[in-house]
Design an enzyme around this catalytic site. Structure first.
Site, PDB file in Angstrom:
ATOM      1  N   LYS A  66      35.042  11.824  -3.298  1.00  0.00           N
ATOM      2  CA  LYS A  66      34.343  11.292  -2.102  1.00  0.00           C
ATOM      3  C   LYS A  66      32.983  11.991  -2.029  1.00  0.00           C
ATOM      4  CE  LYS A  66      35.865  10.040   2.537  1.00  0.00           C
ATOM      5  NZ  LYS A  66      35.420   8.660   2.544  1.00  0.00           N
TER       6      LYS A  66
HETATM    7  C1  LIG Z   1      35.209   3.980  -0.574  1.00  0.00           C
HETATM    8  C2  LIG Z   1      36.453   4.229   0.196  1.00  0.00           C
HETATM    9  N1  LIG Z   1      37.590   3.656  -0.206  1.00  0.00           N
HETATM   10  C3  LIG Z   1      38.744   3.851   0.457  1.00  0.00           C
HETATM   11  C4  LIG Z   1      38.800   4.628   1.592  1.00  0.00           C
HETATM   12  C5  LIG Z   1      40.103   4.845   2.289  1.00  0.00           C
HETATM   13  O1  LIG Z   1      40.580   6.146   2.014  1.00  0.00           O
HETATM   14  P1  LIG Z   1      41.476   6.925   3.046  1.00  0.00           P
HETATM   15  O2  LIG Z   1      42.637   6.062   3.330  1.00  0.00           O
HETATM   16  O3  LIG Z   1      41.867   8.177   2.338  1.00  0.00           O
HETATM   17  O4  LIG Z   1      40.653   7.167   4.249  1.00  0.00           O
HETATM   18  C6  LIG Z   1      37.631   5.229   2.068  1.00  0.00           C
HETATM   19  C7  LIG Z   1      37.647   6.045   3.279  1.00  0.00           C
HETATM   20  O5  LIG Z   1      37.731   7.241   3.213  1.00  0.00           O
HETATM   21  C8  LIG Z   1      36.431   5.047   1.335  1.00  0.00           C
HETATM   22  O6  LIG Z   1      35.294   5.604   1.754  1.00  0.00           O
END
Ligand SMILES: Cc1ncc(COP(=O)(O)O)c(C=O)c1O
Length: 309
Positions: free
Chosen positions: A156
């Protein structure tokens, strides 16, 4: 309007006004930071705030940091303790969004990861609805998802969110609620900040973790809940046109929760209303995150009744 009073920054919880960085900060220029989005949910009946899957979020932050050679001098458990202390100081009695960020803080010109200091900050703000409720209209973006060998989506990374922002704003300006982004190979990756599921012949299908997606914690939660409900789940590449013919499509993420898609590229999905599999999963999810389902209670860390550090 700032509604939070504190941040964890430079090793301690301080007033938010003191948590500032220089305009020379390397990460501001080069996007060399990693972050998390964590939610805490207020449970009225118990008068308790529950942080959802906090340890898993911090383990992902540490993995993201490893990829960007960012040194975080805390373990996942220590980060959880810090977060609980911060939330107790804030005293929130409502749903909350927690934002940890670790970044290259060296104040030098020059794009690199090595020989630069890092810093970690954590703050929390009251949660605001991320996507409209009741069903969203989405478009397939003209932007492609970042590749693992360019900017790894499994980490991330702050800079990677240029990709998400381009897609989200393209969709918004075109009159849609959200974007679905394809890979360079043309398969469905995810939303701008959500993972995606479709339903075909009663099977829940989602792209695999090798499809240039963030390995979402809500995605993992949905898969676990579906398996417990006896709904078959497949992780496999998803074609663009499968979105058009699916019985159901929904997005999921920490900020978005579970969000039903009722239209893709102006094609109605199913009946044009949230589908039955989505509704079963959403109901369970909403109860799980607020600590109301005993079986999943270990995913929810109580803020006020946890022992202090
Ligand atoms: C690009 C992206 N995909 C998927 C997600 C979903 O991930 P999570 O369920 O861990 O928040 C997020 C959010 O954090 C994201 O930024």
């Amino acid at each position: 309007m700032v509604k939070n009073k504190y941040a964890f920054f430079r090793g301690e919880i301080r007033p938010i006004e003191e948590a500032k960085v220089s305009i020379m900060t390397s990460a501001l220029h080069y996007g060399t930071g990693v972050f998390e989005g964590i939610r805490a949910f207020w449970n009225k009946e118990e008068e308790e705030l529950f942080v959802f899957r906090m340890r898993e979020h911090y383990l992902r932050l540490l993995r993201s940091a490893r990829i960007l050679l960012i040194d975080i001098p805390y373990s996942a458990d220590e980060l959880c303790h810090i977060t609980l202390e911060l939330l107790r100081r804030e005293g929130f009695r409502e749903d909350v969004y927690i934002r940890p960020i670790a970044f290259k803080s060296g104040e030098e010109i020059g794009v690199r990861l090595h020989n630069l200091e890092s810093e970690l900050a954590i703050f929390a703000v009251p949660f605001q609805l991320y996507l409209p409720e009741g069903g969203i209209r989405v478009m397939v973006s003209s932007w492609r998802r970042v590749e693992d060998n360019a900017i790894p989506a499994r980490a991330k990374i702050t800079g990677a969110y240029v990709n998400s922002a381009l897609a989200k704003t393209e969709a918004y300006l075109a009159g849609f609620d959200e974007a679905i982004v394809l890979n360079e190979d043309g398969h469905v990756a995810e939303g701008s900040a959500e993972n995606i599921f479709i339903v075909r012949e009663g099977t829940l299908i989602t792209p695999p973790v090798t499809a240039n997606i963030l390995e979402g914690i809500t995605r993992h939660t949905v898969i676990s809940l579906a398996q417990d409900l006896g709904i078959p789940v497949e992780e496999r590449p998803v074609d663009r046109t499968e979105l058009y013919v699916a019985e159901e499509v929904f997005l999921c993420g920490t900020a978005a929760g579970l969000s039903p898609v009722v239209e893709v590229d102006r094609r109605k999905i199913g009946t044009g209303k949230p589908g039955p599999i989505f509704l079963r999963l959403q109901e369970l999810y909403e109860n799980v995150v607020r600590g109301k389902v005993e079986k999943y209670r270990s995913w929810c860390t109580p803020v006020y009744s946890s022992p202090a550090r």
